[in-house]
Motif scaffolding. Structure first.
Motif, PDB file in Angstrom:
ATOM      1  N   THR A   1       0.168  -1.155   0.096  1.00 42.99           N
ATOM      2  CA  THR A   1       0.485  -0.032  -0.221  1.00 42.99           C
ATOM      3  C   THR A   1       0.869   1.438   0.354  1.00 42.99           C
ATOM      4  OG1 THR A   1      -1.889  -1.140   0.981  1.00 42.99           O
ATOM      5  CG2 THR A   1      -1.453   1.672   1.218  1.00 42.99           C
TER       6      THR A   1
ATOM      7  N   ASN B   1      -8.467  -8.159   0.989  1.00 43.04           N
ATOM      8  CA  ASN B   1      -6.459  -8.095   0.795  1.00 43.04           C
ATOM      9  C   ASN B   1      -6.473  -9.417   0.891  1.00 43.04           C
ATOM     10  OD1 ASN B   1      -7.491  -5.489   1.486  1.00 43.04           O
ATOM     11  ND2 ASN B   1      -7.117  -5.774   3.836  1.00 43.04           N
TER      12      ASN B   1
ATOM     13  N   ASN C   1     -14.521   4.389  11.198  1.00 47.05           N
ATOM     14  CA  ASN C   1     -13.549   3.890  10.875  1.00 47.05           C
ATOM     15  C   ASN C   1     -13.364   4.739   9.827  1.00 47.05           C
ATOM     16  OD1 ASN C   1     -11.715   1.928   9.110  1.00 47.05           O
ATOM     17  ND2 ASN C   1     -11.709   0.230  10.011  1.00 47.05           N
TER      18      ASN C   1
ATOM     19  N   MET D   1     -13.246   3.140   5.864  1.00 49.34           N
ATOM     20  CA  MET D   1     -12.951   2.256   4.883  1.00 49.34           C
ATOM     21  C   MET D   1     -12.542   2.761   3.445  1.00 49.34           C
ATOM     22  SD  MET D   1     -14.575  -1.652   5.482  1.00 49.34           S
ATOM     23  CE  MET D   1     -13.879  -2.027   6.875  1.00 49.34           C
TER      24      MET D   1
ATOM     25  N   VAL E   1     -11.316  -6.656  10.331  1.00 50.21           N
ATOM     26  CA  VAL E   1     -10.913  -5.784  11.087  1.00 50.21           C
ATOM     27  C   VAL E   1     -11.453  -5.138  12.985  1.00 50.21           C
ATOM     28  CG1 VAL E   1     -11.492  -3.561  10.542  1.00 50.21           C
ATOM     29  CG2 VAL E   1     -11.120  -5.164   8.541  1.00 50.21           C
TER      30      VAL E   1
ATOM     31  N   ARG F   1      -9.377   5.698  13.271  1.00 51.27           N
ATOM     32  CA  ARG F   1      -8.878   4.317  12.511  1.00 51.27           C
ATOM     33  C   ARG F   1      -9.306   4.637  11.175  1.00 51.27           C
ATOM     34  NH1 ARG F   1      -7.675   0.015  15.510  1.00 51.27           N
ATOM     35  NH2 ARG F   1      -8.523   0.171  16.766  1.00 51.27           N
ATOM     36  N   GLU F   2      -8.047   4.194  10.429  1.00 50.94           N
ATOM     37  CA  GLU F   2      -8.231   3.435   8.914  1.00 50.94           C
ATOM     38  C   GLU F   2      -8.174   2.679   8.687  1.00 50.94           C
ATOM     39  OE1 GLU F   2      -6.350   6.463   6.475  1.00 50.94           O
ATOM     40  OE2 GLU F   2      -7.089   8.483   7.588  1.00 50.94           O
ATOM     41  N   SER F   3      -8.573   1.438   7.465  1.00 48.70           N
ATOM     42  CA  SER F   3      -8.555   0.739   6.599  1.00 48.70           C
ATOM     43  C   SER F   3      -8.235   0.820   5.153  1.00 48.70           C
ATOM     44  CB  SER F   3      -9.594  -0.449   7.487  1.00 48.70           C
ATOM     45  OG  SER F   3     -10.400  -0.442   7.842  1.00 48.70           O
ATOM     46  N   VAL F   4      -8.127  -0.556   4.577  1.00 49.02           N
ATOM     47  CA  VAL F   4      -7.957  -0.256   2.949  1.00 49.02           C
ATOM     48  C   VAL F   4      -8.350  -1.960   2.869  1.00 49.02           C
ATOM     49  CG1 VAL F   4      -6.946  -0.850   1.018  1.00 49.02           C
ATOM     50  CG2 VAL F   4      -6.007   0.901   2.537  1.00 49.02           C
ATOM     51  N   MET F   5      -9.274  -1.796   2.480  1.00 48.21           N
ATOM     52  CA  MET F   5     -10.442  -3.202   1.699  1.00 48.21           C
ATOM     53  C   MET F   5     -10.373  -3.346   0.151  1.00 48.21           C
ATOM     54  SD  MET F   5     -11.162  -4.097   4.694  1.00 48.21           S
ATOM     55  CE  MET F   5     -12.472  -5.525   4.965  1.00 48.21           C
TER      56      MET F   5
END
Ligand code: NAG
Ligand code: NAG
Ligand code: NAG
Ligand code: NAG
Ligand code: NAG
Ligand code: NAG
Ligand code: NAG
Ligand code: NAG
Ligand code: NAG
Ligand code: CU
Length: 569
Positions: A58, A195, A220, A222, A212, A158-162
């Motif tokens: 990423t 992912n 979050n 996302m 997650v 929070r951050e997340s990548v899907m």
């Protein structure tokens, strides 16, 4: 007072732009493309990866930063990397599609991509743009606001990548080679992934299911990316709602939904509030398959949204996460209500004086096999081969030169500039199309645009062979989607549906099945830009064309000079 205030504001603005310029960074990365053994669904495949990772790394940058990525090809097949959605203003050489802006990086070769992110914030991604290599060569590109700037929404905890993907129990390159040989449809995938992991509804996948974590009450951000090869996907989380805040690296007017639909190429940024009882909830993705009677991967990929305070499962008690309900594979109504919910956050400047008005049909087709062709190469129904086209031209990539080099150096014979601005034959595009119209011509045809021209393109899906939703992606540009609908576009009545106030800015439009979409943009970026369906099976069949945008008069409006290490054919 007013004047003073204004002066102060502009001084502050000037100051902040100097500060952010001073903070703009250059990020250096090495991408080593290599053959990697990857095990999924109990089976091991040797596939191409970047740095041995699936998904690949990423990249995290701020708006205004530059990237320098040295790609070394240590694999057995050609590769190029495309920075999907990056405008590449005056740096078309770094865009990546093979034979359009560069020749492939051959095994043993390398190429350094250099470009700047300018005026884009949110989520983009990168992927191979050579054959079907992108099935396993892809990753996220996260673009945060400039240093010192903030999100136009409350900062998430929070951050997340899907990243949604597709997996074959085979080498994907063998799958496409087989389809190109036989002329039939390629094998469908065996799993979708989040992912890189199929999730625990598939065999042998439980222990690797993506988790997650969330804390109760937190929000979050996302970043959802459809990196799948050939399938539009619905995406949802049990018992949670999404607030959509961005798409394709542009902010949108926030709206709430419980399900997303992304075509390959599209990204959607959503806020999720952890406002449910602490537990484990499935995050799930499954096909939106709009073509009638065409086989598709009917499996469901999952990850798990896990509250940190979720009660531990008691011994022996199964604690299956809560499963969401997903739309049916053919739920076009849900897909449409989602895609038509997008607006820009505020009034935007949509081009209104249109210089170039194009009407481009997009759809499938068939090629009749000559009597001498072996049956093994004509495996589509009735001794044909599948194909696809725009305005009845099935796009053929050059093989000895790129379009950009040929244009830049004035090399003749690589392409022609006669891509038609309108369908050569008008017909009832979404009706029962006579078979005499099903076979396109083949060609490497581009359409020339002068620098600065304002362009409107009506994209019209056809019912030739099979009607289908097509995610249409334009390189080098973001465009406004000012309207969409079903059936044939009718200029007399449908122009009244144009949103010229706050249409969404995207790089990939979801062209409705048996319908149309209208896009507008200003041709302010010189280069050769491919516009294509982002279902790779359709690109291979020719669902593509190229816009060739000429240099403008100013230095800042001209294509930069070609990098010294640009791969040649
Ligand atoms: C495609 O599927 C067929 C039928 O299952 C199988 O025989 C063939 O080996 C598959 N092709 C590839 C390249 O995996
Ligand atoms: C999962 O494994 C079971 C038992 O080996 C088998 O019957 C089933 O077909 C497999 N399912 C998939 C989707 O491969
Ligand atoms: C897809 O799979 C579901 C079960 O998960 C099944 O009910 C449905 O009939 C399948 N649909 C198609 C078109 O194969
Ligand atoms: C979706 O497919 C199912 C059968 O798989 C069918 O019963 C239903 O009518 C279809 N719905 C739409 C909207 O086409
Ligand atoms: C194949 O040909 C037959 C006879 O002309 C026709 O009825 C049928 O619709 C064709 N099938 C396809 C898929 O084109
Ligand atoms: C490239 O190939 C095309 C088609 O084979 C041929 O017509 C053309 O002359 C070639 N151009 C160059 C520069 O080699
Ligand atoms: C065109 O395709 C759409 C979607 O598959 C279908 O609903 C419609 O019936 C088709 N129209 C005709 C005339 O076949
Ligand atoms: C495409 O061109 C071919 C060759 O001229 C013609 O036979 C066919 O009818 C055309 N189809 C359409 C949709 O224009
Ligand atoms: C790799 O690209 C070159 C053109 O640069 C081409 O000649 C060669 O056939 C390609 N190799 C493969 C395996 O596709
Ligand atoms: Cu398509």
């Amino acid at each position: 007072m007013v004047t003073m205030g204004r002066t102060l504001t502009s001084v502050l603005l000037l100051f902040s732009s100097i500060v952010s310029l001073a903070y703009a960074k250059t990020h250096y990365h090495d991408f080593v493309v290599q053959e990697t053994k990857v095990t999924r669904l109990c089976k091991t495949q040797t596939v191409m990866t970047v740095n041995g990772q699936l998904p690949g790394p990423t990249l995290e940058v701020n708006n205004g930063d530059s990237l320098v990525i040295n790609v070394v090809n240590r694999a057995k097949d050609n590769v190029t990397i495309h920075w999907h959605g990056v405008r590449q203003i005056t740096t078309a050489w770094a865009d990546g599609p093979e034979f359009i802006t560069q020749c492939p990086i051959r095994p043993g070769g390398s190429y350094t991509y250099r470009f700047t992110i300018s005026g884009q914030e949110g989520t983009l991604w990168w992927h191979a743009h050579s054959s079907w290599v992108r099935a396993t060569v892809y990753g996220a590109l996260v673009i945060r606001p400039k240093q010192g700037d903030s999100y136009p929404f409350q900062k998430p905890k929070r951050e997340s990548v899907m990243v949604l993907g597709e997996w074959w129990n085979a080498n994907p390159l063998d799958v496409i080679r087989e389809a190109m040989r036989t002329g039939g449809g390629p094998n469908i995938s065996d799993a979708f992934t989040i992912n890189g992991q199929p999730g625990d509804l598939y065999n042998c996948s439980r222990k690797d299911t993506v988790i997650v974590p969330v804390d109760s009450g937190e929000t979050n951000l996302m970043r959802v990316i459809n990196a799948g090869l050939n399938q539009q996907l619905f995406f949802t989380i049990a018992n949670h709602k999404f607030i959509v805040v961005g798409a394709d690296a542009s902010y949108v007017k926030p709206f709430t939904t419980s399900v997303l639909m992304l075509g390959p190429g599209q990204t959607t940024d959503v806020l999720i509030k952890a406002d449910q009882p602490p537990a484990r909830y499935y995050i799930a993705g499954r096909a939106y398959a709009s073509a009638q009677g065409v086989p598709f991967d009917n499996t469901t990929t999952t990850a798990i949204l896990e509250y940190k305070t979720a009660p531990c499962p008691a011994k022996g008690v199964s604690s299956k996460p809560v499963m969401p309900s997903l739309p049916a594979y053919n739920d076009t109504a849900t897909a449409t209500s989602f895609s038509t919910s997008f607006r820009s956050p505020k009034k935007v400047k949509v081009p209104t004086d249109i210089d170039v008005n194009m009407f481009i049909t997009a759809g499938l087709g068939i090629l009749q096999c000559p009597p001498t062709a072996p049956a093994s190469t004509c495996q589509a129904p009735n001794r044909t081969r599948f194909t696809a086209s725009m305005n009845n031209v099935s796009f053929v990539l050059p093989s000895n030169f790129t379009i950009l080099q040929a244009h830049h150096l004035g090399v003749p014979g690589v392409f022609t500039t006669d891509f038609p601005a309108n369908p050569p034959v008008t017909f009832d595009y979404t009706g029962n199309v006579p078979q005499s119209l099903w076979q396109p011509i083949r060609g490497t045809k581009v359409y020339k645009l002068k620098y600065g021209e304002t362009v409107q393109i009506v994209l019209q899906g056809t019912n030739i062979s099979t009607a289908e939703n097509h995610p249409i992606h334009l390189h080098g540009y973001d465009f406004y989607i000012i309207a969409e609908g079903f059936g044939n576009f009718n200029p007399a009545t449908d122009t009244s549906k144009f949103n010229l106030v706050d249409p969404p800015l995207r790089n990939t439009a979801s062209l409705p099945v048996s319908g149309w979409a209208v896009i507008r943009f200003v041709a302010d970026n010189p280069g050769s830009w491919i516009m294509h369906c982002h279902l790779d099976v359709h690109i291979g069949w020719g669902l593509a064309m190229v816009l060739l945008v000429e240099d403008g008069p100013e230095v800042s409006q001209k294509l930069q000079k070609a990098p010294a290490d640009l791969p040649v054919c």
